[in-house]
Design an enzyme around this catalytic site. Structure first.
Site, short mmCIF file in Angstrom:
data_model
loop_
_atom_site.label_atom_id
_atom_site.label_comp_id
_atom_site.label_asym_id
_atom_site.label_seq_id
_atom_site.Cartn_x
_atom_site.Cartn_y
_atom_site.Cartn_z
N ASP A 24 -8.92 0.33 1.94
CA ASP A 24 -9.04 0.77 0.55
C ASP A 24 -10.39 0.39 -0.03
O ASP A 24 -11.05 1.18 -0.69
CB ASP A 24 -7.93 0.15 -0.31
CG ASP A 24 -6.60 0.85 -0.08
OD1 ASP A 24 -6.58 1.74 0.79
OD2 ASP A 24 -5.61 0.54 -0.75
N ASP A 27 0.86 -1.17 0.00
CA ASP A 27 0.00 0.00 0.00
C ASP A 27 0.90 1.22 0.00
O ASP A 27 1.67 1.45 0.92
CB ASP A 27 -0.86 -0.05 1.27
CG ASP A 27 -1.73 1.17 1.45
OD1 ASP A 27 -1.39 2.20 0.85
OD2 ASP A 27 -2.72 1.10 2.18
N THR A 43 -3.13 5.69 -3.77
CA THR A 43 -1.96 6.33 -3.14
C THR A 43 -0.71 6.08 -3.96
O THR A 43 0.15 6.95 -4.08
CB THR A 43 -1.73 5.78 -1.74
OG1 THR A 43 -1.88 4.37 -1.77
CG2 THR A 43 -2.73 6.35 -0.78
N THR A 44 -0.61 4.87 -4.53
CA THR A 44 0.59 4.56 -5.31
C THR A 44 0.60 5.39 -6.59
O THR A 44 1.60 6.00 -6.94
CB THR A 44 0.63 3.07 -5.65
OG1 THR A 44 0.32 2.33 -4.46
CG2 THR A 44 1.99 2.66 -6.11
#
Length: 550
Positions: free
Chosen positions: A395, A63, A96-97
């Site tokens: 998520d 994550d 987020t990545t």
């Protein structure tokens, strides 16, 4: 310089100052570096990172946000990129990545323009224009609405979000958990939807047992046992009272002195204390509750009265848990026992029981008629795995929340980035002047997402991207990279969709960050002299070349 040619030193001796082009290039390389750390964590074939913190704890995750949270960085620009992953996580809970990779790429493509002596402000204006256009394109041309009541479709979306995570193998389970939790806690007030996952959906992790046993309780579970062994451990259709005052004698607020003259005074004081507690308990007992839950303590005497009345009592419950219980069983939390009324008693729960799981006792309040709060119970082989599962669930919850708030979808698998890139490049032709270059550059930077996806599956990147561009040029806007195999596929067939809100946020955050970092042209870092150094003997000072510490 002054007339005498003597330089004036404005800044302190041990401040470092870097300015101009050099800073911009440094910021760019810092951005690229952070993006590289996370690059391998995108997509279903992503690698895990194992991070060890100074205390020797271990985090294993892919994550983006969790990884960046654990890394300590020195460079201020890199810190800023870490900040945006956090923002993304708080705003929409997913992507987020992507946001970090995209921001890194936007900085990277800006490098050539800075070297060509283009002014950063021109660059920034072009980026801003491109961002506005991209958001319009996303909303109007590339998204399709989703029917929230169509469960199968919702599951598909959540699945494509979890597919890239550890929980991917338990896709259906995770989806149904996320959907049920979000459905449970959705409340509508005056036509406005409120879904606060953090507040009302609590994730309880209990090591042991297979992951398949995880489920959403239609109620609350708390890691507590009854205060007295004779109290009932199972009550059906319980009447619940919630307090946040102690059931014990109130101690004086400040230091209190009591002067006693006769020997009967002491017994009198004790009697007063007992009387006080007795009154408190009789206030409670008149309402015939089965369970009393308080956030504070319960004295032995109070327990004695309650056991005699056949009431189960639970003490020192967290404030947040108490709020959840209140939402689940319809009780009102009372601050004083005297003020309790019949309508404050919660009757919405169907069952109260205390079970032993592993070697700890857990209290369950379940079978609620209309719970507006819930607990998600996670089981798994080990603590590390549970933590990862929890992050993935967060998520999934984020995705289902976003859909409930904004029911639009865009194709996943890098398809939407590619499509936006294609349309922006078309649009760039109508942009006049120098701005056309950076505008086009932003469009090409978007290709980093499908490229990284392909890279993580070990596909032939150049061929694949060329083919993908061709597909998009001929109007196949749902084509993207299948993250599992690295082949080009139509996302309609693969059923990989993502919420529009996530993509919008990724674009906004990434462009804004790139703009902010390009705007910096001076970094002054200095540290005040440490106290010992001034006192004599440089015991503690920092060497001057180190710059500021974290």
């Amino acid at each position: 310089m002054m007339g005498g040619g003597q330089p004036i030193i404005v800044l302190n001796q041990n401040t470092k100052r870097e300015s101009g082009r050099r800073v911009q290039l440094q910021n760019i390389s810092a951005g690229k570096m952070i993006a590289d750390v996370i690059r391998t964590c995108l997509g279903p074939r992503s690698m895990l990172k194992m991070l060890m913190d100074p205390m020797g704890g271990i985090v294993m995750t892919n994550d983006g946000n969790a990884i960046l949270r654990e890394i300590t960085v020195q460079h201020p620009a890199a810190k800023h990129l870490i900040e945006i992953a956090r923002t993304q996580d708080e705003e929409v809970g997913d992507g987020t990545t992507s946001v970090v990779i995209l921001a890194g790429e936007l900085l990277a493509v800006a490098e050539q323009f800075l070297e060509a002596k283009m002014h950063p402000v021109v660059l920034i204006q072009a980026y801003r224009m491109a961002l506005d256009d991209a958001l319009v394109i996303l909303k109007d041309q590339l998204s399709k609405p989703i029917d929230l009541n169509n469960e199968a479709q919702m599951v598909e979306v959540i699945k494509s979000c979890i597919g890239t995570k550890f929980l991917g193998q338990y896709g259906d389970l995770a989806c149904s958990i996320a959907l049920r939790a979000v459905k449970t806690i959705t409340t509508e007030q005056d036509g406005r939807r409120e879904i606060d996952v953090k507040k009302w959906a609590r994730i309880e992790k209990i090591p042991g047992g297979p992951i398949e046993e995880s489920h959403v309780l239609s109620g609350i579970m708390i890691n507590k046992d009854v205060t007295h062994p004779k109290m009932r451990r199972r009550v059906e259709k319980p009447r619940i009272i919630l307090l946040d005052c102690p059931l014990e004698y109130k101690k004086g607020e400040s230091q209190t002195n009591v002067e006693m003259s006769a020997e009967t005074d002491f017994t009198k004081m004790l009697e007063m204390e007992e009387e006080y507690i007795k009154n408190q308990c009789s206030d409670l007992i008149t309402l015939r509750p089965d369970i009393i839950i308080t956030e504070k303590g319960v004295s032995d005497l109070a327990q004695h009265y309650l056991v005699k009345a056949g009431i189960t009592c639970i003490r020192r419950v967290k404030k947040s848990d108490n709020n959840r219980i209140a939402r689940a069983c319809g009780a009102t939390i009372a601050n004083r026992t005297e003020e309790l009324k019949e309508e404050d008693v919660g009757t919405g729960a169907g069952l109260f029981e205390i079970k032993k799981i592993g070697d700890e006792y857990f209290m369950f309040i379940t079978e609620c008629s209309d719970p507006k709060a819930c607990t998600i119970l996670l089981r798994g082989p080990s603590k590390d795995i549970l933590n990862e599962v929890e992050r993935n669930l967060q998520d999934a919850l984020g995705v289902s929340r976003n859909l409930a708030l904004e029911p639009y979808l865009v194709p996943g698998g890098g398809a939407v980035e590619m499509a936006v890139s294609q349309l922006l490049q078309e649009k760039a032709k109508s942009v006049t002047g120098v701005k056309q270059w950076p505008y086009t550059a932003l469009a090409t930077a978007l290709e980093v997402i499908p490229r990284t996806l392909a890279q993580n599956c070990g596909a032939n990147i150049i061929r694949l991207l060329t083919a993908l561009r061709a597909k998009h040029a001929s109007g196949g806007w749902t084509w993207g990279v299948d993250g599992e195999t690295g082949q080009l596929t139509d996302m309609n067939q693969l059923k990989i969709w993502e919420p529009l809100a996530v993509k919008q946020q990724v674009l906004k955050t990434a462009v804004e960050t790139a703009v902010l970092l390009l705007r910096i042209d001076d970094i002054v870092s200095g540290c005040k002299k440490s106290k010992q150094e001034e006192g004599g003997g440089g015991a503690g000072g920092m060497p001057e070349d180190m710059g500021p510490m974290d």
